[in-house]
Design an enzyme around this catalytic site. Structure first.
Site, PDB file in Angstrom:
ATOM      1  N   LYS A  80       0.820  -1.239   0.044  1.00 51.71           N
ATOM      2  CA  LYS A  80       0.047   0.114   0.162  1.00 51.71           C
ATOM      3  C   LYS A  80       0.881   1.231  -0.027  1.00 51.71           C
ATOM      4  O   LYS A  80       1.871   1.221   0.302  1.00 51.71           O
ATOM      5  CB  LYS A  80      -1.015  -0.054   1.250  1.00 51.71           C
ATOM      6  N   ALA A 181     -24.250   5.003   0.833  1.00 50.07           N
ATOM      7  CA  ALA A 181     -24.962   4.965  -0.473  1.00 50.07           C
ATOM      8  C   ALA A 181     -23.981   5.512  -1.275  1.00 50.07           C
ATOM      9  O   ALA A 181     -24.318   6.516  -2.372  1.00 50.07           O
ATOM     10  CB  ALA A 181     -26.019   5.879  -0.028  1.00 50.07           C
ATOM     11  N   GLY A 182     -22.656   5.299  -1.166  1.00 54.72           N
ATOM     12  CA  GLY A 182     -21.620   5.582  -2.090  1.00 54.72           C
ATOM     13  C   GLY A 182     -21.615   4.675  -3.487  1.00 54.72           C
ATOM     14  O   GLY A 182     -22.543   4.123  -3.628  1.00 54.72           O
ATOM     15  N   VAL A 184     -20.006   1.754  -4.311  1.00 56.12           N
ATOM     16  CA  VAL A 184     -20.388   0.462  -4.167  1.00 56.12           C
ATOM     17  C   VAL A 184     -21.623   0.023  -3.703  1.00 56.12           C
ATOM     18  O   VAL A 184     -22.560  -0.767  -4.233  1.00 56.12           O
ATOM     19  CB  VAL A 184     -19.466  -0.149  -3.315  1.00 56.12           C
ATOM     20  N   ALA A 185     -22.248   0.892  -3.008  1.00 61.68           N
ATOM     21  CA  ALA A 185     -23.546   0.746  -2.005  1.00 61.68           C
ATOM     22  C   ALA A 185     -24.502   0.975  -3.415  1.00 61.68           C
ATOM     23  O   ALA A 185     -25.791   0.112  -3.426  1.00 61.68           O
ATOM     24  CB  ALA A 185     -23.901   1.415  -1.111  1.00 61.68           C
TER      25      ALA A 185
HETATM   26  N1  LIG Z   1     -14.758   1.113  -4.479  1.00 58.59           N
HETATM   27  C1  LIG Z   1     -14.184  -0.047  -4.208  1.00 58.59           C
HETATM   28  O1  LIG Z   1     -13.903  -0.751  -5.263  1.00 58.59           O
HETATM   29  C2  LIG Z   1     -13.888  -0.698  -2.797  1.00 58.59           C
HETATM   30  C3  LIG Z   1     -13.407  -1.894  -2.871  1.00 58.59           C
HETATM   31  C4  LIG Z   1     -12.769  -2.695  -1.612  1.00 58.59           C
HETATM   32  C5  LIG Z   1     -13.289  -2.034  -0.555  1.00 58.59           C
HETATM   33  N2  LIG Z   1     -13.996  -0.819  -0.683  1.00 58.59           N
HETATM   34  C6  LIG Z   1     -14.600   0.070   0.674  1.00 58.59           C
HETATM   35  O2  LIG Z   1     -15.998  -0.153   0.563  1.00 58.59           O
HETATM   36  C7  LIG Z   1     -16.585   0.994   1.249  1.00 58.59           C
HETATM   37  C8  LIG Z   1     -17.416   1.827   0.275  1.00 58.59           C
HETATM   38  O3  LIG Z   1     -16.524   2.359  -0.879  1.00 58.59           O
HETATM   39  P1  LIG Z   1     -17.104   3.433  -1.857  1.00 58.59           P
HETATM   40  O4  LIG Z   1     -16.229   3.184  -2.878  1.00 58.59           O
HETATM   41  O5  LIG Z   1     -18.495   3.009  -2.316  1.00 58.59           O
HETATM   42  O6  LIG Z   1     -16.909   4.528  -1.143  1.00 58.59           O
HETATM   43  P2  LIG Z   1     -17.886   6.030  -1.041  1.00 58.59           P
HETATM   44  O7  LIG Z   1     -17.018   7.255  -0.571  1.00 58.59           O
HETATM   45  O8  LIG Z   1     -18.361   6.018  -2.552  1.00 58.59           O
HETATM   46  O9  LIG Z   1     -19.092   5.630  -0.393  1.00 58.59           O
HETATM   47  C9  LIG Z   1     -18.939   5.847   1.070  1.00 58.59           C
HETATM   48  C10 LIG Z   1     -20.134   6.402   1.615  1.00 58.59           C
HETATM   49  O10 LIG Z   1     -20.305   6.366   2.896  1.00 58.59           O
HETATM   50  C11 LIG Z   1     -21.019   7.687   3.390  1.00 58.59           C
HETATM   51  N3  LIG Z   1     -20.651   7.644   4.927  1.00 58.59           N
HETATM   52  C12 LIG Z   1     -19.516   7.884   5.370  1.00 58.59           C
HETATM   53  N4  LIG Z   1     -19.691   7.850   6.925  1.00 58.59           N
HETATM   54  C13 LIG Z   1     -20.879   7.227   7.066  1.00 58.59           C
HETATM   55  C14 LIG Z   1     -21.652   7.000   8.472  1.00 58.59           C
HETATM   56  N5  LIG Z   1     -21.117   7.312   9.506  1.00 58.59           N
HETATM   57  N6  LIG Z   1     -22.879   6.585   8.262  1.00 58.59           N
HETATM   58  C15 LIG Z   1     -23.264   6.331   6.760  1.00 58.59           C
HETATM   59  N7  LIG Z   1     -22.861   6.657   5.669  1.00 58.59           N
HETATM   60  C16 LIG Z   1     -21.414   7.150   5.695  1.00 58.59           C
HETATM   61  C17 LIG Z   1     -20.199   8.423   2.498  1.00 58.59           C
HETATM   62  O11 LIG Z   1     -21.174   9.719   2.591  1.00 58.59           O
HETATM   63  C18 LIG Z   1     -20.484   8.070   1.200  1.00 58.59           C
HETATM   64  O12 LIG Z   1     -21.488   7.973   0.604  1.00 58.59           O
HETATM   65  C19 LIG Z   1     -15.224   1.846   1.828  1.00 58.59           C
HETATM   66  O13 LIG Z   1     -15.156   1.278   3.309  1.00 58.59           O
HETATM   67  C20 LIG Z   1     -13.911   1.125   1.145  1.00 58.59           C
HETATM   68  O14 LIG Z   1     -12.890   1.160   1.760  1.00 58.59           O
HETATM   69  C21 LIG Z   1     -14.319  -0.095  -1.849  1.00 58.59           C
END
Ligand SMILES: NC(=O)c1ccc[n+]([C@@H]2O[C@H](COP(=O)([O-])OP(=O)(O)OC[C@H]3O[C@@H](n4cnc5c(N)ncnc54)[C@H](O)[C@@H]3O)[C@@H](O)[C@H]2O)c1
Length: 364
Positions: A80, A181-182, A184-185
């Site tokens: 990393k 709701a980012g 991935v969600a």
């Molecule tokens: N994007 C990828 O390919 C990937 C791969 C492996 C792991 N992840 C993990 O999955 C998770 C989501 O990734 P993402 O890319 O969708 O990120 P993202 O930043 O698009 O979405 C994260 C969402 O979480 C919300 N959030 C932050 N704090 C919060 C809280 N206390 N309660 C509710 N919502 C809250 C944010 O407002 C945001 O909308 C992260 O933990 C990331 O490390 C992502």
């Protein structure tokens, strides 16, 4: 921190401190283990409160990548990069090109990609200085944004988790409480909704949650209320360390499966606690391995069909972890670690004989 003590304790191979005066680059590249192949892991840009906090994060995340990559069956190791800085203010072409030159200096021992605080544009700047980068849109074999593929992997892991918890892998009629709701969600909610699941969502960003309410006919709840929702599956897709002494007893679900990294505050204590409360836990780095499976495919010349086919196998991999847990009487979180450690150990031995030229994932 006594750095060598840390490196010896968890068997890190190499830590590189990279500085460039002109751009203000201050970066740490931690390479944990390259037994299986060149180390791959994202680049996080974060305004760390101290250099020690940055170093600790780099070390912790690099080791996590070794386990994730090994368990996913990839022939790559774990590493990393952390860049100390504010991703909103401190980015420049010079900074990422300076970082790219340090990545190049490692001559393929390390391949960089996106993470929190970095984007495909940043990877494009790194790509001006090194080919050891994935997730740049300028490279011929680019795989693009990994989030939709990560979501697909979580979806397959979730179906296998449902089979374990309910005896049936269908999500139809199941209620999923979704934290976040980012990127991935949003895709995960869509896939689950298409299969007939009901979604209850929360996010600190109300507009993001509203988008899922609109597209998936979901219900929105408050940020803290998500732990009290009567549902079947809890999907943490926002933050790490959210499964703790306070939240676990509040959950009214039979299964937990989401994309967030390091969901268990304490892997031993809370890994056991979720099971004592009668929940099936899909280990985070198994469920969210779709993203790295996708970017790792770039090393072979990206082929979307091949990558997606591989991501689909996270269904079987999740089942394998459940089987190890049952057989060895350990938590599913520990079972995932066993799977990864066994793979590294096996190939350390199997590939120990001398070859004049070795085949590498980087040469094909
Ligand atoms: N994007 C990828 O390919 C990937 C791969 C492996 C792991 N992840 C993990 O999955 C998770 C989501 O990734 P993402 O890319 O969708 O990120 P993202 O930043 O698009 O979405 C994260 C969402 O979480 C919300 N959030 C932050 N704090 C919060 C809280 N206390 N309660 C509710 N919502 C809250 C944010 O407002 C945001 O909308 C992260 O933990 C990331 O490390 C992502």
């Amino acid at each position: 921190m006594e750095l060598f003590k840390e490196m010896i304790d968890k068997d890190y191979e190499q830590v590189v401190f990279a500085h460039d005066a002109t751009s203000g680059l201050k970066a740490i590249i931690a390479i944990h283990d390259t037994t299986l192949g060149p180390a791959l892991g994202g680049c996080r840009m974060w305004p760390y409160e101290s250099e020690e906090a940055a170093l600790r994060d780099a070390l912790r995340l690099a080791r996590g990548m070794t386990y994730k990559n090994a368990a996913a069956g990839l022939n790559i190791g774990g590493a990393k990069t952390v860049v100390i800085g504010d991703s909103k203010k401190d980015k420049s072409e010079a900074l990422f090109r300076a970082l790219g030159r340090y990545v190049e200096s490692l001559n393929g021992r390390y391949i960089i990609s996106e993470d929190v605080g970095t984007t495909t544009d940043d990877m494009n700047q790194i790509y001006m200085e090194t080919n050891y980068v994935t997730g740049s849109t300028d490279a011929a074999n680019s795989s693009g944004n990994p989030s939709p593929v990560t979501a697909r992997g979580v979806y397959y892991a979730m179906k296998r988790t449902a089979l374990e918890a309910f005896g049936d892998d269908s999500l139809a009629g199941k209620t999923i409480s979704l934290q976040g709701a980012g990127n991935v969600a949003t895709t995960l909610a869509k896939l689950a909704h298409e299969e007939g699941a009901k979604i209850v969502v929360t996010d600190i960003n109300q507009a993001a949650a509203q988008n899922i309410v609109t597209t998936c006919d979901a219900k929105m709840v408050g940020v803290d209320e998500i732990y009290d929702v009567q549902a079947d599956i809890f999907a943490p897709c926002a933050l790490g360390a959210i499964l703790d002494d306070n939240t676990i007893p509040r959950l009214k679900v039979k299964a937990i499966c989401g994309s967030a990294n390091n969901q268990l505050l304490d892997i031993d204590k809370h890994g056991k606690m979720v099971e004592d409360y009668g929940m099936v836990y899909a280990p985070d780095y198994i469920a969210n391995a779709g993203g790295v499976i996708n970017v790792a495919d770039e090393l072979k010349g990206y082929n979307e069909d091949r990558a997606l086919k591989r991501v689909k196998t996270l269904y079987q991999l999740t089942g394998e972890v459940f089987d190890i847990a049952k057989k060895e009487h350990i938590t599913t979180a520990k079972a995932a670690d066993r799977l990864a450690e066994k793979r590294i150990d096996t190939f350390m031995r199997t590939r120990s004989n001398y070859l004049t030229k070795e085949k590498s994932v980087l040469k094909h």
